[in-house]
Design a protein around this motif. Structure first.
Motif, PDB file in Angstrom:
ATOM      1  N   UNK A   1      38.065  -0.348  41.152  1.00  0.00           N
ATOM      2  CA  UNK A   1      37.975   0.426  42.385  1.00  0.00           C
ATOM      3  C   UNK A   1      36.869  -0.114  43.276  1.00  0.00           C
ATOM      4  N   UNK A   2      36.989   0.139  44.559  1.00  0.00           N
ATOM      5  CA  UNK A   2      35.911  -0.189  45.487  1.00  0.00           C
ATOM      6  C   UNK A   2      35.624   1.019  46.367  1.00  0.00           C
ATOM      7  N   UNK A   3      34.426   1.060  46.898  1.00  0.00           N
ATOM      8  CA  UNK A   3      34.040   2.069  47.890  1.00  0.00           C
ATOM      9  C   UNK A   3      34.247   3.498  47.407  1.00  0.00           C
ATOM     10  N   UNK A   4      33.905   3.718  46.156  1.00  0.00           N
ATOM     11  CA  UNK A   4      33.914   5.079  45.587  1.00  0.00           C
ATOM     12  C   UNK A   4      32.527   5.327  44.998  1.00  0.00           C
TER      13      UNK A   4
ATOM     14  N   UNK B   1      39.026   0.032  54.675  1.00  0.00           N
ATOM     15  CA  UNK B   1      37.645  -0.359  54.920  1.00  0.00           C
ATOM     16  C   UNK B   1      36.895   0.869  55.422  1.00  0.00           C
ATOM     17  N   UNK B   2      35.801   1.253  54.796  1.00  0.00           N
ATOM     18  CA  UNK B   2      35.049   2.406  55.293  1.00  0.00           C
ATOM     19  C   UNK B   2      34.407   2.069  56.638  1.00  0.00           C
ATOM     20  N   UNK B   3      34.088   3.087  57.414  1.00  0.00           N
ATOM     21  CA  UNK B   3      33.464   2.829  58.711  1.00  0.00           C
ATOM     22  C   UNK B   3      32.172   2.041  58.548  1.00  0.00           C
TER      23      UNK B   3
ATOM     24  N   UNK C   1      25.430   6.201  43.092  1.00  0.00           N
ATOM     25  CA  UNK C   1      25.442   5.426  44.334  1.00  0.00           C
ATOM     26  C   UNK C   1      26.688   5.814  45.109  1.00  0.00           C
ATOM     27  N   UNK C   2      26.496   6.350  46.314  1.00  0.00           N
ATOM     28  CA  UNK C   2      27.610   6.702  47.184  1.00  0.00           C
ATOM     29  C   UNK C   2      27.812   5.563  48.178  1.00  0.00           C
ATOM     30  N   UNK C   3      29.039   5.246  48.507  1.00  0.00           N
ATOM     31  CA  UNK C   3      29.235   4.246  49.550  1.00  0.00           C
ATOM     32  C   UNK C   3      28.483   4.686  50.807  1.00  0.00           C
ATOM     33  N   UNK C   4      27.770   3.766  51.417  1.00  0.00           N
ATOM     34  CA  UNK C   4      27.010   4.100  52.605  1.00  0.00           C
ATOM     35  C   UNK C   4      25.555   4.417  52.338  1.00  0.00           C
TER      36      UNK C   4
ATOM     37  N   UNK D   1      28.012  -0.961  49.367  1.00  0.00           N
ATOM     38  CA  UNK D   1      29.451  -1.075  49.122  1.00  0.00           C
ATOM     39  C   UNK D   1      29.577  -1.098  47.611  1.00  0.00           C
ATOM     40  N   UNK D   2      30.460  -0.306  47.064  1.00  0.00           N
ATOM     41  CA  UNK D   2      30.472  -0.167  45.604  1.00  0.00           C
ATOM     42  C   UNK D   2      31.689  -0.825  44.971  1.00  0.00           C
TER      43      UNK D   2
END
Lengths: 245, 245, 245, 245, 245, 245
Positions: free
Chosen positions: D162-165, D6-8, D174-177, D59-60
């Motif tokens: 994939x997720x969060x890439x 999980x990303x911050x 689109x960058x996560x965050x 969130x990607x």
């Protein structure tokens, strides 16, 4: 399948063939434009063999989108399968014209079938989809116009629905029996009832344009020469020694 | 028609021509990218003659969609017809660049006009539509970049509206007077005011890349070599015997 | 970047290579279709060298749309830049497969990098975008399949995001390690776990089709021959002197 | 799958949210253009609920083309399936942004999953493909931007990779965050590190444009008013009673 | 810029306006088709306000692809900027028609400029690109036809090159002064010299079709009624009490 | 024209209609996917009336590209014209499905014909081209799915070639007699021989999904619930009081 009667064989007359051989596809479209036809040359097709001129009579094959239970490799085994039936009913001088809806995801014909078509005297192949085995088809002495190459079998995306019916190909209506002519610029579809006069006028136009081209190569301006104005036209007739009919 | 004054003749300087001859189109786009230009290379064009390099100055021709009563074969007879006027006002070193809106349904120029252009010293032809008589145009010793071939006359879908105005071609702005360079990768349109420095820097970049390419062919890794890091750059300057200006 | 561990090196077995050399890409797609795979051949790719057959193992490079501050020429200097890293980690027999989202506005690789790939034993290049320096890449003895040529640098529209992850290429899923085969018809992507059996069956199908093709060239009808019915299949086995395994 | 950490969680600061609420998406793109970003607003997306403003953090989810053996209804049962994993790891204020390659042939999410997202506090959904159950999703009080509706399940054409890439969505990185903002004009993707200043300047621009709009509604010419010239800007500051920071 | 003389103001005559108010856009295209015009209705445009009918006279604005150094926010400050100049020279009854090359990546006009147009008596807006601030423009009582909404400023992808010249819009030639009519079906562009007769015949056709529609609603077959055969036409004339002029 | 025999009237059984009324189009596509059909929902169609559900039996109309001498307004007067013939042979419960090749340049049907269809008990209209008189058709209480609106008459670009033959519509094979269902998500084409079981299973799936949706709305995670795992399925059956057949 709606019809499986072989349509009457009506090959192009020798005089028409002679005129079509003398005329470029570009010139034939100009003659059609003069008669009000703006949409007789399919879009998206390329010659596999730009060195071979295509002249023949349209036999049509209509593909629709595949359904997984109908468009199978097994279905191809039936001699009644429309694609297979058509191939075995092609006559010398016929051109197989396929409506593949411009779908780039599958070849619409492969080398073995193309070889069989050549054996039967087929004049050429036109498809608004790709072919497969493109290298092999290119090696045949038979002009083919298509949207490049793709390896997939036609059943991957196509279901052969019909033969010898009006179709669209590259955005152009093709009626069975229409005259098909192709060269390095692409293909033109000439309504059968007009082909004699269109071919004759195109051949005449070619003679005129040969003269014009010669003048331009000699350094003349296009003004008065292309198109010919009255004075230059007189010179042209003089050089030819006669007026055209 | 908005303007029919012949624009001033401003051929490219010989030193610029020399640099452009030494630079690939790919390298020229890199130099433009370094200056913030990301969109100077039209999309959808192919060279009819990838063996001939195109270098010249843009003369523009703007087509808009045809209207049946305006875009006629008869309209082409007037020396004031924009396409015809432009062809007869091309000067040595000019490149005819056409905005055909990427429409694939008609040729934008044929062999006779291309021959006339060649006679007038035209440097080449660029169109984001097809040409007709593609085989004939290919036979001329004049580079042509276009969207393939289509037999239809341009009046089938185009109305020639204007000459020597800013146009779009393959998604790129072309200003009259811009420098046009083409090779097997396609075409780049260089803002006229930048061409001298872009060409010089591109020629320099080519020399550097020749060195890099040589190193890679000899088995070096790209790390430190492509792009050159400080150490390798020093070796390059050493081998060249001098630093670039 | 999500991963920079070099994936295990799993070159194709020699027997598989032999079968793949014997099989056309079209035939391989047929074998995949028989197994329920309808979408294993990317759309929109052309061989720069249709005379060279491509056989190898997929290494993937994923481009996403560029952002002006990230996709810069300077970013290419880092050995950690995904494109550069991948090139320096290619192993003999690997094929670099790029997901360029089919974007026609930039080359995805140029001659210097292609030369480096060749030096490293790369089996070939596949991209659903164009390449730049197409003439130079064509001159290498390495098969490249791409969407033609465009002069722009890849950073013009692409940001290299990842290596060795599943990607789409020409509308087809490519997993790292998949077998990649290409010929004049295009490319097929074979799931790695199936490649041995698909290759073997394709090689067998080629032998059968060579027989069929011969029969057609000798004047036989396709009925009963293509596909082989029971009787003709018996003749085929008889001529071969044995049944296939 | 490349990453499942999980990303911050870095929700947008309240002051940034306030500025973003005050700014239209059009104005935010102008602020990005001033900073050199020309490509931050995806193409081909429409709001299902143009009355709801979207503000949140990306969130990607990355889809690649389906392979028949991988993209199955059964695969969706796994809590590790990327789409399902992401949905159960969304945090309040997150926006699910999907890369569906613009494929119109399948919905990328349906009503049940959208309901779950809403339950989890998801700020909204962005997809460059269609959704299914569009009527149901429209009924949720959650802004969704997509390419219309299509009934097919996502596994019909997509494999969740994939997720969060980093992903592309509608042609935009689109960058996560990243901050995601949407209104009736569409969506803008703001690089996270720039969002505070972009939002502040956009809010200020809105105030200025409200003044300009008022002047125009009162009958003023745009000359000197839009954009503000020095004199009119002075009037604006006077009316506001202060200069902006 | 090629021309900045305000073209002569030639508003549509009141009788023509009355006929155009009585005629649907579909009927107007039929009258044009009867006169040989097959391509007078742009493709890809939607009404922001399908409840408002558009009738007016074309003023044209030509965009070409942006070049980063020319298409800037700063350039918009000049009253000579073509877009700005046109807006301040619109006259009551004029329709601003924009050639945006169908590019979906930027709005071609925003709310402030649309408000100014409304203030000047502009009859409506037509663009083959999107608009920005679509919600605000929709709220104006002015019909706008466009390719949806996109937040980007027009300078992101467009350079305003020219006003009051022939343009293409949605694939259709628009001449300055042409009559523009729009309703829920879209827009038709009527050559100015034909508008009086086309409008009159369309209004007459509407009366006839109202009768036909009534008959169909009453349960009649279309045979003999749509189109009217001789007998039914006699009934129609009888009911109307007179023959049309 | 290949066939003009009215096909046998085989309306859907009442039990099937009941199941189809209970099932969304999305759910029906899922049931087809479970049976191996990935391509039964046309692309590019929108409901004019998303509030009306479409259920009926396909009658097909095949358009091919127009030829100027064949596709005329006069040709529409014949009761044998395929479009007109079909409209007068529609039976209650039939759906008119048109193959317009996705061409956006003309309406495929207008208000008068739609009104006649409604009078004849037609269940609805499906076209992969636009309609004209869209506002009028929207006002009818008959569901219509199409590619938006365009004012041009169908003869502008279409020639009606055939009725009651297999066609493609939005990329999907439609056989005469297929069941057609439409809602806000679009249209699904169900092979006639499968419609009873597909409808029954879809209705069952809807009941299950209503339960799932309820659980999600109550705050449950999707894990174990969507899709149902064994334990949750047991709860579902318990709550329902019975297992499904």
């Amino acid at each position: 399948m709606t019809s499986r009667e072989q349509p009457p064989h009506q090959p192009l007359a020798e005089s028409v063939l002679a005129d079509l051989r003398a005329a470029s596809v570009a010139t034939l479209t100009t003659q059609l434009l003069k008669r009000g036809f703006r949409n007789r040359a399919p879009v998206g097709l390329q010659p596999l063999r730009p060195d071979l001129k295509l002249i023949g009579v349209a036999r049509t094959l209509r593909y629709v989108p595949a359904r997984e239970d109908l468009a199978t490799l097994e279905a191809l085994a039936s001699p009644e399968h429309p694609q297979r039936w058509l191939i075995e009913h092609v006559r010398p001088g016929d051109v197989v014209v396929m409506d593949a809806r411009g779908d780039p995801r599958a070849g619409t014909l492969g080398e073995i079938l193309a070889t069989r078509l050549q054996q039967r005297g087929c004049a050429g192949i036109v498809s608004d989809g790709p072919v497969r085995d493109a290298a092999g088809i290119r090696a045949l002495e038979m002009p083919t116009f298509c949207a490049g190459a793709h390896p997939n079998a036609n059943v991957t995306v196509h279901h052969a629905a019909d033969v010898d019916v009006p179709i669209g190909c590259g955005g152009v209506l093709v009626m069975p029996g229409d005259a098909i002519v192709g060269d390095a610029d692409g293909v033109v579809v000439i309504p059968r009832e007009l082909v004699a006069e269109v071919a004759a006028d195109a051949a005449e136009q070619e003679r005129e344009e040969a003269y014009i081209h010669q003048r331009i190569r000699e350094g003349d301006s296009i003004v008065g020469v292309y198109p010919l104005d009255e004075a230059t036209r007189a010179e042209y007739y003089a050089r030819r020694g006669r007026r055209p009919a």
